[in-house]
Design an enzyme around this catalytic site. Structure first.
Site, PDB file in Angstrom:
ATOM      1  N   ASP A 313       0.865  -1.188   0.000  1.00 33.44           N
ATOM      2  CA  ASP A 313       0.000   0.000   0.000  1.00 33.44           C
ATOM      3  C   ASP A 313       0.901   1.237   0.000  1.00 33.44           C
ATOM      4  O   ASP A 313       1.794   1.364   0.864  1.00 33.44           O
ATOM      5  CB  ASP A 313      -0.918   0.012   1.220  1.00 33.44           C
ATOM      6  CG  ASP A 313      -1.971   1.103   1.131  1.00 33.44           C
ATOM      7  OD1 ASP A 313      -3.086   0.797   0.680  1.00 33.44           O
ATOM      8  OD2 ASP A 313      -1.659   2.254   1.499  1.00 33.44           O
ATOM      9  N   ASN A 321      -2.874  12.776  -3.536  1.00 30.65           N
ATOM     10  CA  ASN A 321      -3.918  13.114  -4.504  1.00 30.65           C
ATOM     11  C   ASN A 321      -4.567  14.455  -4.162  1.00 30.65           C
ATOM     12  O   ASN A 321      -4.801  15.287  -5.046  1.00 30.65           O
ATOM     13  CB  ASN A 321      -4.988  12.022  -4.523  1.00 30.65           C
ATOM     14  CG  ASN A 321      -4.808  11.053  -5.675  1.00 30.65           C
ATOM     15  OD1 ASN A 321      -4.144  11.353  -6.646  1.00 30.65           O
ATOM     16  ND2 ASN A 321      -5.405   9.882  -5.556  1.00 30.65           N
ATOM     17  N   ASP A 330      -1.750   9.648 -10.511  1.00 26.33           N
ATOM     18  CA  ASP A 330      -1.582   8.615 -11.543  1.00 26.33           C
ATOM     19  C   ASP A 330      -0.112   8.436 -11.907  1.00 26.33           C
ATOM     20  O   ASP A 330       0.364   7.311 -12.124  1.00 26.33           O
ATOM     21  CB  ASP A 330      -2.371   9.000 -12.796  1.00 26.33           C
ATOM     22  CG  ASP A 330      -3.874   8.890 -12.594  1.00 26.33           C
ATOM     23  OD1 ASP A 330      -4.287   8.288 -11.575  1.00 26.33           O
ATOM     24  OD2 ASP A 330      -4.625   9.407 -13.444  1.00 26.33           O
ATOM     25  N   GLU A 356      -4.668   2.206  -4.365  1.00 26.26           N
ATOM     26  CA  GLU A 356      -3.219   2.231  -4.163  1.00 26.26           C
ATOM     27  C   GLU A 356      -2.720   0.939  -3.541  1.00 26.26           C
ATOM     28  O   GLU A 356      -1.604   0.874  -3.034  1.00 26.26           O
ATOM     29  CB  GLU A 356      -2.807   3.430  -3.288  1.00 26.26           C
ATOM     30  CG  GLU A 356      -3.238   3.353  -1.850  1.00 26.26           C
ATOM     31  CD  GLU A 356      -4.638   3.913  -1.588  1.00 26.26           C
ATOM     32  OE1 GLU A 356      -4.926   4.217  -0.427  1.00 26.26           O
ATOM     33  OE2 GLU A 356      -5.431   4.053  -2.548  1.00 26.26           O
TER      34      GLU A 356
END
Length: 447
Positions: A313, A321, A330, A356
């Site tokens: 993770d 983000n 991305d 993720e």
């Protein structure tokens, strides 16, 4: 004197008995019989001469036999006559002759020298048998065969006849010219040595090829197989289909065809990649990971081995983000996935499970080796630099490691790895934590 007279009578009687037989042979011969001197001058002809040649015997006796030739000076008969006279040996071959009405005929000619070995003047016995109709039929059949060969050569594949002898040896009795475009090999070279083609079958497909042919030979069921061929231009996919038959001597024959299915297989592989791949990162998707993972588990179970499984993770990905936007997120995911792939072997499974979250199966790695592999991966991710405008960003990853035992469940192993991942995050992130089962197996191995 009486004894001499009796011998003379017996000789005369014997000769009279032979003459009718010779005359009968001349009368019944289905063609032309000619007796000539050493210069080819006609001395005598059989009664059927005029019927078969169109020339009257009276008109040709005393003339050279070359007058029957299309080219009286340099034609086939002139060459045959010269050969027979010079070598004193028979000559036989096909002659092109002209009938009295101008029609052309093909004659099976036989020139036999007579009398030369007994000191007598050389004479030639010439027989001509009309084979025009047979030759025309042969030419017609040859033209049909050439058209068929042309059709076969234009097919998108190769037609073949394969034979398997009683000992299992294979050889090609026929291969059309289409083989060259499939394999780069000439059909003649493969008919001379079948291994020239069979050796190019991909090593992983050689056993299925042998097995499928053996099954078809036993059951006489149609043979069908898709296999790879190694050529100078790379790997090519072929589809083979054939119908078997058994001979009385125990050999098996297959009549079939090889087709190039490389474009179709490439499209199937492309479609498979689209179906099984995460479009953003290029990693496997969740469904493909479980499909391939189950196959890895089953293979390891047959060998009595455990398989290391990990959950990964990206740390603080939501904050990344929110602060820099989804485009930067991305970009981070793509850089992360590329680094993970570079840190693993090509056959290890690497998949994006969620936003993720990622999963790994280390194929053919022991639990002890897995820890080192994953810790090096963690360090490689920590070194990633992402340039955004005037800012450089860094990411880290937390990992949880578990072990999938031979008879275990992939879902359960992933659940245990996820719990270990949660512990790694709780203990400060950017670290690798093992599940209780992994720790126990690892300690057992160390002892």
């Amino acid at each position: 004197m009486a004894r001499i007279r009796d011998k003379w009578r017996r000789w005369i009687s014997h000769r009279r008995e032979q003459e009718p037989l010779a005359e009968a042979l001349l009368d019944c011969f289905p063609g032309v019989v000619v007796l000539t001197d050493a210069h080819g001058v006609i001395l005598r002809v059989n009664p059927g001469f005029e019927q078969h040649s169109g020339h009257s015997a009276k008109a040709l006796v005393g003339r050279r036999i070359t007058c029957l030739d299309v080219d009286p000076l340099h034609g086939d008969i002139s060459h045959a006559l010269a050969h027979c006279v010079a070598r004193r040996r028979p000559w036989r071959g096909v002659l092109l002759c002209r009938r009295a009405d101008g029609g052309l005929t093909h004659q099976d000619g036989d020139f036999q020298p007579l009398g030369a070995d007994r000191g007598e003047p050389l004479r030639l016995l010439v027989t001509l048998h009309d084979i025009t109709e047979l030759r025309q039929k042969a030419l017609h059949d040859h033209a049909l065969l050439e058209r068929l060969q042309g059709t076969l050569s234009r097919l998108p594949g190769a037609v073949f006849k394969l034979r398997q002898d009683a000992r299992g040896g294979l050889d090609f009795l026929y291969l059309s010219d289409g083989l060259c475009s499939l394999s780069g090999l000439s059909s003649r070279s493969v008919m001379d040595r079948s291994d020239a083609l069979l050796e190019r079958v991909h090593v992983e497909d050689q056993s299925p090829l042998s097995t499928s042919l053996a099954q078809s030979a036993v059951s006489l069921e149609p043979w069908a197989l898709e296999f790879r061929l190694e050529t100078a231009d790379g790997i090519r996919w072929l589809e083979g289909r054939a119908s078997p038959s058994r001979r009385r001597d125990g050999t098996t024959l297959w009549d079939g065809m090889l087709l190039d299915i490389t474009p179709r297989k490439q499209e199937e592989q492309r479609t498979q990649r689209l179906v099984s791949t995460d479009m953003l990162t290029g990693a496997l998707n969740r469904r493909a990971f479980f499909d391939f993972g189950e196959a890895v588990r089953a293979h390891a179970a047959r060998q009595g081995r455990s398989v290391p499984v990990a959950m990964l993770d990206i740390d603080h990905f939501k904050r990344l983000n929110d602060s820099h936007g989804h485009a930067v997120g991305d970009l981070a995911l793509q850089a992360f996935a590329m680094t993970c792939r570079d840190s693993l072997r090509p056959y290890d499974l690497f998949a994006r499970i969620g936003g993720e979250e990622f999963a790994i199966m280390l194929v053919d790695s022991s639990p002890e080796e897995a820890w080192g592999v994953l810790d090096r991966l963690r360090a490689a991710v920590e070194a990633i630099e992402i340039e955004v405008a005037d800012t450089t960003l860094w990411i880290t990853v937390s990992l949880g490691l578990a072990v999938l035992p031979p008879e275990g469940s992939l879902d359960l192993a992933l659940s245990q790895a996820d719990q270990a991942l949660y512990r790694a995050k709780h203990e400060g992130r950017n670290r690798l934590a093992g599940s209780p089962d992994y720790s126990r197996i690892h300690e057992d191995a160390r002892r």
